[in-house]
Design a protein around this motif. Structure first.
Motif, PDB file in Angstrom:
ATOM      1  N   GLY A 134       0.823  -1.199   0.000  1.00 46.69           N
ATOM      2  CA  GLY A 134       0.000   0.000   0.000  1.00 46.69           C
ATOM      3  C   GLY A 134       0.862   1.256   0.000  1.00 46.69           C
ATOM      4  O   GLY A 134       2.072   1.203   0.277  1.00 46.69           O
ATOM      5  N   LEU A 135       0.260   2.379  -0.328  1.00 46.70           N
ATOM      6  CA  LEU A 135       0.994   3.643  -0.241  1.00 46.70           C
ATOM      7  C   LEU A 135       1.426   3.879   1.214  1.00 46.70           C
ATOM      8  O   LEU A 135       0.648   3.652   2.145  1.00 46.70           O
ATOM      9  CB  LEU A 135       0.108   4.801  -0.713  1.00 46.70           C
ATOM     10  N   LYS A 136       2.637   4.316   1.386  1.00 45.53           N
ATOM     11  CA  LYS A 136       3.143   4.515   2.747  1.00 45.53           C
ATOM     12  C   LYS A 136       2.430   5.690   3.413  1.00 45.53           C
ATOM     13  O   LYS A 136       2.287   6.756   2.804  1.00 45.53           O
ATOM     14  CB  LYS A 136       4.647   4.753   2.711  1.00 45.53           C
ATOM     15  N   PRO A 137       1.985   5.501   4.647  1.00 41.05           N
ATOM     16  CA  PRO A 137       1.271   6.597   5.332  1.00 41.05           C
ATOM     17  C   PRO A 137       2.222   7.663   5.846  1.00 41.05           C
ATOM     18  O   PRO A 137       3.392   7.416   6.144  1.00 41.05           O
ATOM     19  CB  PRO A 137       0.587   5.876   6.499  1.00 41.05           C
ATOM     20  N   VAL A 138       1.701   8.877   5.938  1.00 44.82           N
ATOM     21  CA  VAL A 138       2.379  10.006   6.567  1.00 44.82           C
ATOM     22  C   VAL A 138       1.554  10.381   7.787  1.00 44.82           C
ATOM     23  O   VAL A 138       0.317  10.420   7.719  1.00 44.82           O
ATOM     24  CB  VAL A 138       2.467  11.211   5.598  1.00 44.82           C
ATOM     25  N   ALA A 139       2.199  10.636   8.909  1.00 45.38           N
ATOM     26  CA  ALA A 139       1.467  11.019  10.122  1.00 45.38           C
ATOM     27  C   ALA A 139       0.620  12.256   9.842  1.00 45.38           C
ATOM     28  O   ALA A 139       1.090  13.225   9.244  1.00 45.38           O
ATOM     29  CB  ALA A 139       2.438  11.289  11.263  1.00 45.38           C
TER      30      ALA A 139
END
Length: 414
Positions: A134-139
């Protein structure tokens, strides 16, 4: 001596109450260090809830080397994602803003949900694990209509910001607003020069005739030093607090963010040439009071804000290079306000459009002079530039903290 040690030595030997050495405004390696130690580690204001009001709405932003996309999913949750396909790294969303049921990479059509989960990847083999790509999350944190993100692997605690700012912003109900106008300019100067210029009004009388019609030049209104001793400001705080609007000056112990509600000049209610309201419809139905001045909210390194009775103006600062800074300004009005009926766009935007361009010219001339081999750090005015001194102290203290791991106390609170 390595580069980081040399920077640390220079910061420790800096002459207090003076501007920084030339390299801090021009050097490409120092710019990269700013990105690594501040921009890639701290919380950054990135936009507003109201910019993505419906499921599938998104907008993109570039922070240094990081492309990021902000989305709203079908459950109403807001997400920040690294805008790089997990296949071969292409940007997934290439437009500044848009709407889409899914996020589809234009290169090979890998398809992601709005929360970043990979849904479709054509002909990748039986052993391919979609859940691991999946697309990497950003806080991401939202607060009273504002969206903040952090690129850090282990983000700093956002609770201090939320605890201080929420009660000040909440009455203005910025979640139920819309962007009436947006302007982006690029200033040919280091991001710290943009902030230094913002943090004082020593230059206002000779450079900002439109702003000076409504915004006071007094150091107590701009830098906030001595504000409580100013009878006009003290009376303003008492009146606003009594009507239910938190107003008194507050600053975090680190000096990174602060809030205060400041009066405008005399009978002015808004940033217009006449001082009259620019928008007939109140910004928030929960704030019927008149003459509430402007709620100032600052959060280094990425935003300063003015929230008034009729509209809000928010500013986002992003570094583009050692001597290049992007400043995006957004004018927010009530979501039901109608252009041409409730407000005239020229009247709404005129003061800050002019002021922004004037500040651009100031920053660029400042940067031009700093490039001279004859430049040396000059003294700040103790009467007018307390806010600048506080910003520079924040920067030097934070950089020393990041380079040594030792936390120094804040001295100036202007």
């Amino acid at each position: 001596m390595d580069f980081r040690s040399e920077v640390l030595r220079t910061l420790r030997n800096r002459r207090e109450t003076h501007s920084l050495e030339q390299a801090f405004y021009t050097d490409p390696d120092l710019y990269k260090l700013d990105l690594q130690e501040i921009w890639y580690k701290d919380w950054l204001f990135i936009g507003h809830d109201c910019e993505i009001p419906k499921a599938g709405n998104y907008f993109t932003v570039q922070i240094g080397d990081y492309p990021v996309v902000i989305t709203r999913d079908r459950q109403g949750a807001i997400h920040a994602l690294h805008n790089a396909c997990r296949h071969r790294g292409s940007r997934v969303c290439t437009q500044a803003k848009g709407a889409s049921a899914k996020l589809v990479c234009p290169y090979h059509n890998w398809t992601y949900e709005l929360d970043g989960k990979l849904m479709f990847a054509r002909q990748m083999g039986e052993d391919f694990d979609k859940s691991a790509h999946g697309l990497k999350p950003v806080a991401c944190e939202t607060i009273a209509g504002y969206i903040f993100i952090s690129l850090a692997a282990e983000p700093l605690d956002f609770a201090p910001v939320r605890d201080m700012v929420t009660s000040y912003l909440a009455p203005h109900n910025l979640k139920d607003t819309k962007v009436a106008f947006e302007s982006t300019i690029v200033e040919k100067g280091n991001w710290k020069l943009v902030w230094e210029n913002n943090r004082e009004c020593y230059h206002c009388a000779s450079n900002h005739p439109e702003l000076c019609r409504t915004y006071p030049e007094a150091p107590s209104a701009t830098g906030v030093q001595g504000a409580k001793d100013d009878p006009v400001i003290s009376e303003h705080w008492s009146r606003c607090e009594a009507s239910g609007l938190p107003s008194e000056f507050r600053i975090d112990p680190t000096g990174q963010f602060r809030v205060a509600r400041m009066p405008l000049i005399q009978d002015a209610e808004s940033y217009t040439m006449s001082g009259a309201r620019a928008v007939k419809r109140r910004l928030s139905d929960a704030v019927p009071q008149s003459h509430i001045g402007t709620l100032l909210m600052f959060h280094y390194p990425s935003t300063w804000n003015h929230v008034l009775a009729d509209h809000a103006i928010t500013f986002r600062v992003l570094p583009l290079g050692p001597e290049l800074t992007q400043v995006t300004t957004k004018w927010l009005v009530h979501k039901d306000a109608v252009e041409g009926v409730d407000y005239n766009l020229e009247e709404l935007t005129h003061v800050w459009t002019e002021t922004n361009d004037q500040d651009r010219q100031i920053v660029e001339e400042n940067a031009f002079g700093i490039r001279s081999p004859a430049y040396e750090p000059g003294p700040y005015s103790p009467e007018h530039e307390g806010g600048v001194m506080q910003f520079v102290e924040w920067y030097t203290t934070f950089m020393q903290d990041r380079l040594t791991g030792v936390h120094a106390p804040l001295v100036r609170v202007a």
